[in-house]
Each structure stands twice: as C-alpha cells, then as structure tokens.
Scaffold this motif. Structure first.
Motif, short mmCIF file in Angstrom:
data_model
loop_
_atom_site.label_atom_id
_atom_site.label_comp_id
_atom_site.label_asym_id
_atom_site.label_seq_id
_atom_site.Cartn_x
_atom_site.Cartn_y
_atom_site.Cartn_z
N ILE A 196 53.56 94.33 -42.56
CA ILE A 196 54.46 95.09 -43.64
C ILE A 196 54.18 94.96 -45.07
CG2 ILE A 196 56.36 94.49 -43.26
CD1 ILE A 196 55.02 97.82 -44.01
N GLU A 197 54.74 93.49 -45.52
CA GLU A 197 54.42 92.85 -46.69
C GLU A 197 53.17 92.61 -47.04
OE1 GLU A 197 57.36 92.64 -47.53
OE2 GLU A 197 57.78 92.11 -45.89
N MET A 198 51.54 93.05 -46.40
CA MET A 198 50.62 93.23 -46.79
C MET A 198 50.18 94.83 -46.46
SD MET A 198 47.20 90.83 -45.43
CE MET A 198 46.21 92.49 -45.01
N GLY A 199 51.40 95.51 -46.57
CA GLY A 199 50.73 96.96 -46.48
C GLY A 199 50.99 98.40 -45.02
N ALA A 200 50.46 96.78 -44.60
CA ALA A 200 50.34 97.72 -43.26
C ALA A 200 52.11 97.95 -42.53
CB ALA A 200 49.46 96.93 -42.03
N ARG A 201 51.63 99.45 -41.23
CA ARG A 201 53.02 99.84 -40.79
C ARG A 201 53.50 99.08 -39.51
NH1 ARG A 201 53.68 106.20 -40.51
NH2 ARG A 201 56.18 106.00 -39.78
N MET A 202 51.52 99.22 -38.93
CA MET A 202 51.45 97.80 -38.07
C MET A 202 50.82 96.57 -38.18
SD MET A 202 50.18 101.68 -36.01
CE MET A 202 50.87 103.77 -35.88
N GLY A 203 50.98 95.62 -36.94
CA GLY A 203 49.57 94.91 -36.64
C GLY A 203 50.34 94.14 -35.59
N PHE A 204 48.86 93.34 -35.07
CA PHE A 204 49.13 93.92 -33.71
C PHE A 204 48.10 92.36 -33.26
CE2 PHE A 204 47.39 98.12 -34.37
CZ PHE A 204 46.39 97.44 -34.16
#
Lengths: 211, 465
Positions: free
Chosen positions: B223-231
């Motif tokens: 999220i600190e890179m702007g992405a709501r989802m990361g996996f």
C-alpha cells in the motif's frame, strides 16, 4: 447519500503531491468522535500553527477559499491510511469535489461512498486551473458537472473527465451500494452453496454462541 | 496465460455488477476497534443482518494502550471503540479476541497466526495494511468503513478489477538486507504512486526464498507503493507454516485446500499490465530520510538535495521534508543521533522480527537518552518471545516490553513520540505527524532499529559497531 449533479464555486489550490490521509485528518480525531464533527479538524496539521492559532498563509485559511466546494490537488491524493474519516473531514468542511492528476485507490472508493467526487485531470490542466484561480482569487469560479462529465475552468474552457459509469449513476442518484447489492441476495446465496461444496476448507464452523 | 491475480479474482466473482464492476465474494472480514467498531455500529443503525458471522473475526488493536496491565479503559478515549466492537461482535455472534485473551493482537499479525487468513481467500479489513495478508497468497485489501459495512451486510463487495503488476526481486538479498529493506527500496525506485490502480504480485527467486513472516512484511508495504492488494504465490513454505493453526482446515478439508492452493500461481506465459525487475543483490539496508516512504535511501548513501529532484513538485516536497526532519542534504543518514526507537507494528512485530532485533541487542545497553520500546504484534508473539527469553534481553538492555497493539505506528492510543524527537521505527509510514505531532520518523528493519537503540545513532549494521 447526497446526490451529486454539478457544483460551482471557488476552487482551493493545494497542489502538493502525495497528500496523505494522516494530514487530512489526524488519527486521534477518529477516536470517540462523530463523522459530522470531523470537518473542524481537516488539515489541522497545516491549518494551525504550533500555538493552535490559524496560519493565515495556508490556502484553506484564506477568506476566498474558506468553504470552497472544490479542491485542486497534486498527484496521489489521499494516499496512506484507509480511514474514511479523511472523506468525512473534507465533506465536513464543505468540499464536494477534489480535482487531481491521480488518487489513491482506497480514498477514491471511500469518496464515492459519501457523495464526494474525485475528478482526474492531467497535471498540466490542474496547474492551469490553479493558475487562473490564483490570478483572480475570490472571483474565479470552477464548475464540476458530473452529468456532462466536464470541468469548466474560470476562463470558460471545458475539460472532460472520465468516470466509471456505475459510479457516475450512483452519485447522480445518491444511491446506496448495499441496497443495490442486497437485490442480488439470491444469486449470492446460490454462489455460496456451490462454493461450500467446492471449497469446504474456506468455510470455518459457526462460532459457539455465548450464553 | 492467467496471472495469479486473474485466478484469485475469477474464483470469487459471483456476477457482473454492471458497468465494469464485479460482485466479489469476501471470505474473511477482520474488524478492529476503529473502523470495525464503526462499521458494526452502522450495521446496527441501518438494521442490516450479518449473514455470515463465522467469516468475521474481531480484535482491538488501534486505540488501546500497550502499557503493562492495560485494559480498554487505560486509554479512556479509545474505550468507546472497544465497547462498540465487543457489543457488535456479541450481537452478531462474531468471534472476538479481546484484550487479555489468547489470540488478541494487531489484526494483521493475529489473522495469519491463528489460521484465519489462508491462501486463496479474499480478505478485507478497514485498514490499509490488510495487504499484509497477501504474504500467504490471499487476495487481501483495505477498505473504508462504508465498504466494510457493505461486506458485513452482504458478504460481498462491488469492485472494478485493478490492473496487474509484477515486481520481481531476482537473485538473493545480501546479508543485512531484509524484506523490509527490499520493499522500501522498491518504493524508493518506483514511487509511492506506482502501484495505484494495480494489484501487485511480488515474485522472483529472492522472494521465493523468504520465510513466511518476511513475506508478510514485504506485502505489508504494498500500500505504501499505492497498491491496495499485494501478494506472493503460496508454496510449500506457506503450507507448512499454516498446517495445524487454530482455524486452518483439518483432515479431508486440509487435503482439498492443499490441492487448490498448489494451483495458485501465475502461468508461465501470463501477461502483466506492468512488470518490474529489481536486482536483489544490490539492495543495502534502507532508511527513510523524509516524510513519504519513497523518501528512502541506503543507510550509507547521501541524503538527496532538493535541487536534484526530478520535478518542481518533488523539489518542494523534498525541501519541506528535510525541514520537517531537521536534516541537511549531502551527508549519509548513518551517524544521525536518535531519541526514540520503536520495534513493533503489523510490518515488523512478529517473532522472527523480535529475534532479529534481540540478536543485535543481546549483551548491549540502550544508549543514554534514548527511549526504546518493543511492542509485540500479538499475545502469541509475546508469549513465544518470553518463552525463549527475548523479553529479558530487551528489558535488561533498557527497552520497554509492552502489550500487543498498534501503538507508536499510528499513535491513536495516547502513546506518541514527543514533538521534535527523532525515532527509528520498524513501522510503515513516516508521514508528517504520524508517530505524534512534529515527531520525526525513520523507517527501517528491526535489526537496524535495534542497532540505533544501542548506539544512539542511525547505524549501518553491515559494519562493526
């Protein structure tokens, strides 16, 4: 939810990039407060000086921009925390639309849930509108017209913007998402029945009811 | 040619919701004492049912004191949120892990730890760091209170599918470089807005080699890179870690789960809307210098000058950040005197994080004038750390050893870094005022934070100190 059709008024220029939700509303204002009261605390980190008095230099404290229904902002507006209080605080201070080159995904979703319109225009256009506003502070008016999907700058130039059609319709009608989704309750239940059979591992047992 | 993201999305798509949105089934709802309490309140106010209380799990973490012996009332202003969470959970029959009970903790620490979060599940919480749970291969993302209410009342969300991005870390991380350093480096290189509108799959040989807790740390900062989802595509490392946890499937359900989970990977010919590759071997320990996570450099690199910024907006942002942080360009961060150290948060408060910090602290003392806190991520983390004596290592060195909660990461509980104080923190955000009014934050890994505590300065752990 208050419907959004078109808004005309002063547009406050706050062209910093990465304005985060911690700056829009401090976390302690989310604790034990009503959403209606949050407008008084919007941007307090910038609006207030260390002694608690208003900083007259800060754009939202200038008399021509007090209560402005439109905010002009830099890229990645609303980044950071998921707090919906950021939207409630903006709405509480009278903001109906934010125009910026980009928005954080969560902020944008929260805005739509509360009748606040996030408008994406390219950075050059946002800067040009801000320059027009600064050239005639107090007189310049900006219009955000959702029906026509266009922003009218103080010089009369029209700048179309894109918006998801479903979002647009919901805003125009002031429609609540939950009511809409519950109409699909039968389809959801049918999907879940099939899913329980296909993914038994995804469905934990119901908790023991406390007595 | 499907991505992992395509597969996760498709597996939860109930129907088209019209005009570019899909109706997506939500497998787990995590509730905490701020947004969770508010959403439960809204459900009650509007008279909705919660059709699937067995899929929701509640724990207080944000506005609760972490002082030893704390109760919900210790931080008086937070007590109402905890009470609302308790009432809502009881009313709807939602499992609650309350203060003082087994299982309580920071929601993104206790969720994976109890087996509530599993690979292949959709998970939401009213908290932007919900993406943390993507470390297990879940599609997990933060929502606001309104969307959380929607999820509670319908077990679904109406969502437009984000684009897909892959970020690969190829090679191997050098000694001293952790998942925290890797993701901070990526944010510095690509920017805090780079992931907006995307779901990020973190991949590459260096990621596949990470243990589970490091994967959670990596995904935490999506999220600190702007992405709501990361996996991260789940693998045997994850499955071994999950097996036997409280809410993990058992018996035949476990076998069915394993079969399903082993298919959770991007196809070899999958196409991503954006694809980035980073050389893992070139990443040094990172420390933030400014007031955005993208304001980050290697600990031994010079603090950048605003005049070197790529554009006018960033020149101004960099100058403001340096003024706020009380720093001048040109010198490295290493050697900068610090006042506070915080080891905690959903980023870095798991057992392996505390071990890593304790390994630096053992046999040393917190430097004169430095206040240093360890806030374990959950009751289970705290107990496991105490069982191996880590609490003694920290206490004997002069650290505060506290109760689980968010604490100084978000300063929503009456605990704050004092104005003007400089804090090296293992948390996730260095925003203006994040850790307290006028507090200065430097994000870093647990080992780097521990080294700063014992030396009183930002310290490069790769060199003798």
């Amino acid at each position: 939810m208050e419907p959004f059709t078109a808004v005309t008024g002063p547009a406050a220029p706050l062209l910093r990039a990465n304005i985060d939700t911690d700056v829009i509303i401090r976390v302690e204002r989310l604790v034990g407060t009503t959403r209606e009261s949050m407008g008084a605390h919007a941007f307090e980190i910038w609006r207030l000086r260390p002694d608690g008095s208003e900083d007259p230099e800060f754009v939202l404290n200038r008399k021509e921009f007090r209560g402005a229904p439109i905010l002009l902002a830099g890229a990645n507006f609303g980044c950071g925390s998921s707090r919906e209080g950021a939207v409630w605080a903006l709405a509480g201070m009278g903001v109906r639309a934010v125009i910026a080159p980009s928005f954080s995904d969560i902020f944008r979703n929260n805005a739509f849930q509360n009748g606040l319109l996030p408008v994406v225009l390219d950075e050059t256009t946002v800067r040009a509108i801000a320059a027009q506003v600064e050239a005639a502070p107090g007189n310049a008016r900006v219009t955000v017209d959702l029906e026509r999907q266009v922003v009218i700058a103080p010089d009369g130039s029209a700048h179309p913007f894109a918006i998801d059609p479903a979002r647009r319709e919901a805003l125009l009608a002031g429609l609540d998402d939950i009511g809409l989704t519950l109409r699909a309750a039968d389809a959801i239940a049918a999907w879940q029945r099939a899913d329980r059979a296909a993914r038994p591992w995804a469905w934990p047992a119901a908790p023991q009811q406390r007595t | 040619m499907a991505t992992l993201f395509d597969k996760l999305w498709q597996a939860h798509r109930i129907a088209a919701a019209g005009r570019g949105q899909d109706l997506i089934h939500i497998d787990r709802i995590l509730l905490h004492d701020l947004s969770g309490a508010r959403a439960l309140g809204e459900v009650a106010e509007k008279g909705y049912r919660v059709p699937h209380p067995e899929l929701a799990f509640a724990t207080p973490d944000h506005a609760v004191a972490t002082a030893p012996g704390r109760t919900a009332e210790t931080f008086a202003r937070g007590a109402a949120g905890v009470a609302m969470l308790r009432d809502g959970a009881n009313r709807h029959g939602i499992r609650l892990f309350d203060l003082g009970q087994d299982g309580q903790g920071i929601v993104h620490v206790m969720g994976p730890e109890l087996g509530i979060v599993l690979p292949g599940l959709t998970v939401v919480c009213g908290d932007s760091h919900t993406c943390t749970n993507g470390g297990l291969g879940a599609l997990a993302f933060g929502v606001g209170s309104s969307e959380l209410t929607h999820a509670l009342a319908t077990q679904t969300l109406r969502l437009a599918k984000p684009k897909s991005m892959r970020v690969r870390f190829d090679g191997a991380f050098p000694p001293g470089t952790t998942a925290k350093d890797a993701v901070l480096h990526a944010i510095g290189a690509l920017g805090t807005g780079a992931g907006a509108g995307y779901a990020i799959e973190w991949a590459g040989s260096a990621v596949r080699a990470l243990p589970v807790e490091q994967r959670l740390t990596l995904c935490n900062l999506s999220i600190e890179m702007g992405a709501r989802m990361g996996f991260i595509a789940p693998d045997e490392t994850v499955f071994d870690w999950i097996a036997g946890r409280d809410f993990a499937p058992k018996g035949a359900a476990w076998d069915a789960a394993l079969a399903a989970w082993r298919a959770l990977r991007s196809d070899d010919d999958a196409r991503f809307d954006a694809d980035h590759a980073i050389d893992a071997g070139g990443i040094a320990p990172q420390v933030t210098w400014g007031t955005s996570p993208e304001h980050v450099i290697a600990v031994d690199a010079p603090i950048p000058a605003p005049d070197a910024a790529p554009d006018e907006a960033r020149r101004k942002a960099w100058a403001d950040a340096l003024a706020y942080q009380g720093l001048a360009p040109g010198r490295p961060l290493a050697g900068t005197a610090v006042d506070w150290v915080f080891i905690g948060s959903c980023t870095n408060a798991r057992l392996s994080d505390l071990r890593e910090a304790a390994a630096i602290v053992r046999g040393r003392r917190v430097a004169e004038g430095v206040s240093a806190w360890v806030v374990p991520g959950s009751v289970r983390v705290k107990q496991a750390a105490e069982a191996e004596g880590l609490d003694r290592v920290f206490r004997e060195a002069g650290f505060d050893w506290r109760e689980p909660g968010c604490s100084l990461c978000v300063a929503a509980n009456g605990e704050a870094v004092p104005p003007g104080a400089r804090c090296v923190s293992t948390s996730n955000r260095n925003f203006v005022g994040r850790q307290g009014k006028d507090a200065r934050t430097h994000l870093a890994s647990p080992a780097m934070a521990a080294a700063a505590a014992v030396t009183g300065r930002i310290t490069d752990i790769r060199r003798p100190f």
